[in-house]
Design an enzyme around this catalytic site. Structure first.
Site, PDB file in Angstrom:
ATOM      1  N   SER A 121       0.509  -1.520   0.527  1.00  0.00           N
ATOM      2  CA  SER A 121       0.067   0.161   0.353  1.00  0.00           C
ATOM      3  C   SER A 121       1.119   1.041   0.105  1.00  0.00           C
ATOM      4  CB  SER A 121      -0.987  -0.212   1.078  1.00  0.00           C
ATOM      5  OG  SER A 121      -2.137  -0.465   1.560  1.00  0.00           O
ATOM      6  N   ASN A 192      -3.987   6.089  -1.208  1.00  0.00           N
ATOM      7  CA  ASN A 192      -3.549   5.996   0.528  1.00  0.00           C
ATOM      8  C   ASN A 192      -2.775   7.536   0.083  1.00  0.00           C
ATOM      9  OD1 ASN A 192      -4.588   3.561   0.373  1.00  0.00           O
ATOM     10  ND2 ASN A 192      -3.201   2.225  -0.230  1.00  0.00           N
TER      11      ASN A 192
HETATM   12  P1  NAD Z   1      -3.688  -9.237   6.195  1.00  0.00           P
HETATM   13  O1  NAD Z   1      -3.213  -9.473   7.560  1.00  0.00           O
HETATM   14  O2  NAD Z   1      -4.673 -10.210   6.222  1.00  0.00           O
HETATM   15  O3  NAD Z   1      -3.552 -10.770   5.260  1.00  0.00           O
HETATM   16  C1  NAD Z   1      -1.463 -11.294   5.208  1.00  0.00           C
HETATM   17  C2  NAD Z   1      -1.091 -11.882   5.310  1.00  0.00           C
HETATM   18  O4  NAD Z   1       0.459 -12.368   4.775  1.00  0.00           O
HETATM   19  C3  NAD Z   1      -1.263 -13.216   6.485  1.00  0.00           C
HETATM   20  O5  NAD Z   1      -2.057 -13.805   5.838  1.00  0.00           O
HETATM   21  C4  NAD Z   1      -0.055 -14.034   6.868  1.00  0.00           C
HETATM   22  O6  NAD Z   1       0.079 -15.067   7.027  1.00  0.00           O
HETATM   23  C5  NAD Z   1       1.242 -13.606   5.388  1.00  0.00           C
HETATM   24  N1  NAD Z   1       2.673 -13.503   5.868  1.00  0.00           N
HETATM   25  C6  NAD Z   1       3.055 -12.563   7.170  1.00  0.00           C
HETATM   26  N2  NAD Z   1       4.345 -13.183   6.526  1.00  0.00           N
HETATM   27  C7  NAD Z   1       3.883 -14.053   5.678  1.00  0.00           C
HETATM   28  C8  NAD Z   1       5.620 -14.314   5.097  1.00  0.00           C
HETATM   29  N3  NAD Z   1       7.106 -14.636   5.636  1.00  0.00           N
HETATM   30  N4  NAD Z   1       4.995 -15.539   3.456  1.00  0.00           N
HETATM   31  C9  NAD Z   1       3.651 -15.840   3.554  1.00  0.00           C
HETATM   32  N5  NAD Z   1       2.677 -14.780   4.090  1.00  0.00           N
HETATM   33  C10 NAD Z   1       2.871 -13.983   5.345  1.00  0.00           C
HETATM   34  O7  NAD Z   1      -2.900  -8.050   5.274  1.00  0.00           O
HETATM   35  P2  NAD Z   1      -3.973  -7.621   3.939  1.00  0.00           P
HETATM   36  O8  NAD Z   1      -4.873  -6.723   4.534  1.00  0.00           O
HETATM   37  O9  NAD Z   1      -4.026  -9.042   2.912  1.00  0.00           O
HETATM   38  O10 NAD Z   1      -2.396  -6.648   3.027  1.00  0.00           O
HETATM   39  C11 NAD Z   1      -1.338  -7.663   2.558  1.00  0.00           C
HETATM   40  C12 NAD Z   1      -0.686  -6.733   1.427  1.00  0.00           C
HETATM   41  O11 NAD Z   1      -1.456  -5.624   1.156  1.00  0.00           O
HETATM   42  C13 NAD Z   1      -0.340  -5.533   2.723  1.00  0.00           C
HETATM   43  O12 NAD Z   1       0.715  -5.566   2.067  1.00  0.00           O
HETATM   44  C14 NAD Z   1      -1.484  -4.524   2.192  1.00  0.00           C
HETATM   45  O13 NAD Z   1      -0.408  -3.251   2.861  1.00  0.00           O
HETATM   46  C15 NAD Z   1      -1.413  -5.017   1.218  1.00  0.00           C
HETATM   47  N6  NAD Z   1      -3.199  -3.978   0.695  1.00  0.00           N
HETATM   48  C16 NAD Z   1      -3.881  -4.196   2.439  1.00  0.00           C
HETATM   49  C17 NAD Z   1      -4.967  -3.253   1.758  1.00  0.00           C
HETATM   50  C18 NAD Z   1      -6.436  -3.379   2.791  1.00  0.00           C
HETATM   51  O14 NAD Z   1      -7.476  -2.647   2.794  1.00  0.00           O
HETATM   52  N7  NAD Z   1      -6.364  -4.189   4.083  1.00  0.00           N
HETATM   53  C19 NAD Z   1      -5.316  -2.469   0.325  1.00  0.00           C
HETATM   54  C20 NAD Z   1      -5.193  -2.846  -0.372  1.00  0.00           C
HETATM   55  C21 NAD Z   1      -3.067  -3.030   0.016  1.00  0.00           C
END
Ligand code: NAD
Length: 293
Positions: A121, A192
């Site tokens: 993000s 963002n």
């Molecule tokens: P989340 O917490 O739902 O999921 C993150 C996942 O990553 C978890 O399942 C965790 O177990 C896994 N993880 C952690 N370390 C890891 C590793 N070493 N190897 C493999 N998997 C690993 O978070 P999310 O909301 O899905 O966010 C994920 C990414 O997407 C982030 O970079 C976030 O900034 C980005 N993002 C989030 C949003 C949002 O609204 N939540 C929107 C756009 C982008």
């Protein structure tokens, strides 16, 4: 020249990873999901199943298409299982050290011409690219949450991203039915950079007692016609992700206007991360969300 993406790998099967898997599978592209936590893989498959069932009830998907899409999704517990993917999208926790470790460990398992993308993000694509063996094949592909519903994807080139990587990613994102906004590689890109300071300001408004949770969300829904209030939206994004984005803006642009609100820090320290942990600015454990302040 643009490559054709025939198979997609996803590292991180949280709310974004499972959404990306769903749209790829529905677009007819086989997809392989990986996560450090095996439980997250099971939960991701259950979430995708539930989301697709809802699409059927809204007559936006047929049972036949659902079954075909589910067959296109598999899970693996090691990076070796991603060795035949044409692109691997990292969608793990928004922490730079976590992402850098993933790229260092992941790249040796991939085909030499595989593209590596991050769904970050806010973190610098150029800096993340430097932790791979292929900066020219690295790109930011930033999906929005919830992935199946949101129309936009931001594409961010790092300093070394090759034209062919950009063109391949553009064609891939278009195939998923999404509209592209191209952003330069500066902290938090476009969406963002604008959205998170607004959310952070809403949290300051709460912190300073200008309004309570309900008042602030109602004010922005009815007074600015936002579909969701900013605090409800923060819970939906994940308060840990909101805090990480504000920290990247604060450090990356060195401007005090991006200072994360201490109340946001406190919620994250408490493990109240929003909807995904059932508690944030609202408590989701009962039949309907109850404000926590
Ligand atoms: P989340 O917490 O739902 O999921 C993150 C996942 O990553 C978890 O399942 C965790 O177990 C896994 N993880 C952690 N370390 C890891 C590793 N070493 N190897 C493999 N998997 C690993 O978070 P999310 O909301 O899905 O966010 C994920 C990414 O997407 C982030 O970079 C976030 O900034 C980005 N993002 C989030 C949003 C949002 O609204 N939540 C929107 C756009 C982008």
């Amino acid at each position: 020249m643009a490559q054709v993406i025939r198979k997609v790998g996803i590292v991180g099967a949280g709310q974004m990873g499972n959404g990306i898997a769903q749209v790829c599978a529905i677009a007819g592209i086989p997809v392989v999901l990986n996560d450090v936590a095996p439980d997250r893989l099971k939960e991701a498959l259950a979430t995708i199943n539930g989301n697709m069932a809802r699409e059927i009830s809204r007559q936006r998907l047929t049972e036949e298409d659902k079954q075909a899409a589910l067959k296109r999704i598999s899970t693996v517990d090691s990076y070796d299982g991603l060795s035949d993917c044409d692109i691997v999208i990292e969608a793990a926790t928004e922490k730079e050290d976590v992402k850098r470790k993933i790229f260092t460990a992941l790249c040796p398992s991939l085909k030499p011409d595989a593209i590596v993308a991050s769904n970050t993000s806010s973190i610098s694509i150029t800096r993340l690219a430097a932790s791979t063996d292929r900066p020219e094949k690295f790109i930011g592909i930033h999906f929005m949450n919830p992935v199946p519903r949101m129309e936009l994807v931001e594409l961010i080139r790092g300093i070394a991203t090759a034209d062919s990587t950009f063109e391949t990613s553009k064609a891939f994102v278009s195939k998923l039915g999404k509209t592209i906004a191209v952003a330069e590689d500066f902290p938090a890109f476009i969406v963002n950079r604008i959205l998170l300071p607004m959310i952070n300001e809403a949290i300051y408004t709460l912190y300073e007692g200008v309004g309570n949770v309900e008042g602030i969300d109602t004010a922005m829904k009815l007074g600015a016609h936002h579909p969701m209030g900013p605090l409800e939206l923060a819970d939906f994004i994940g308060l840990d992700t909101c805090l990480s984005v504000m920290q990247v803006l604060h450090e990356g642009l060195a401007d005090s206007k991006y200072r994360p609100c201490p109340l946001l820090v406190k919620y994250v320290e408490a493990g109240w991360l929003g909807k995904k942990t059932q508690r944030g600015f609202y408590d989701y454990r009962g039949p309907k969300p109850v404000p926590t302040r």
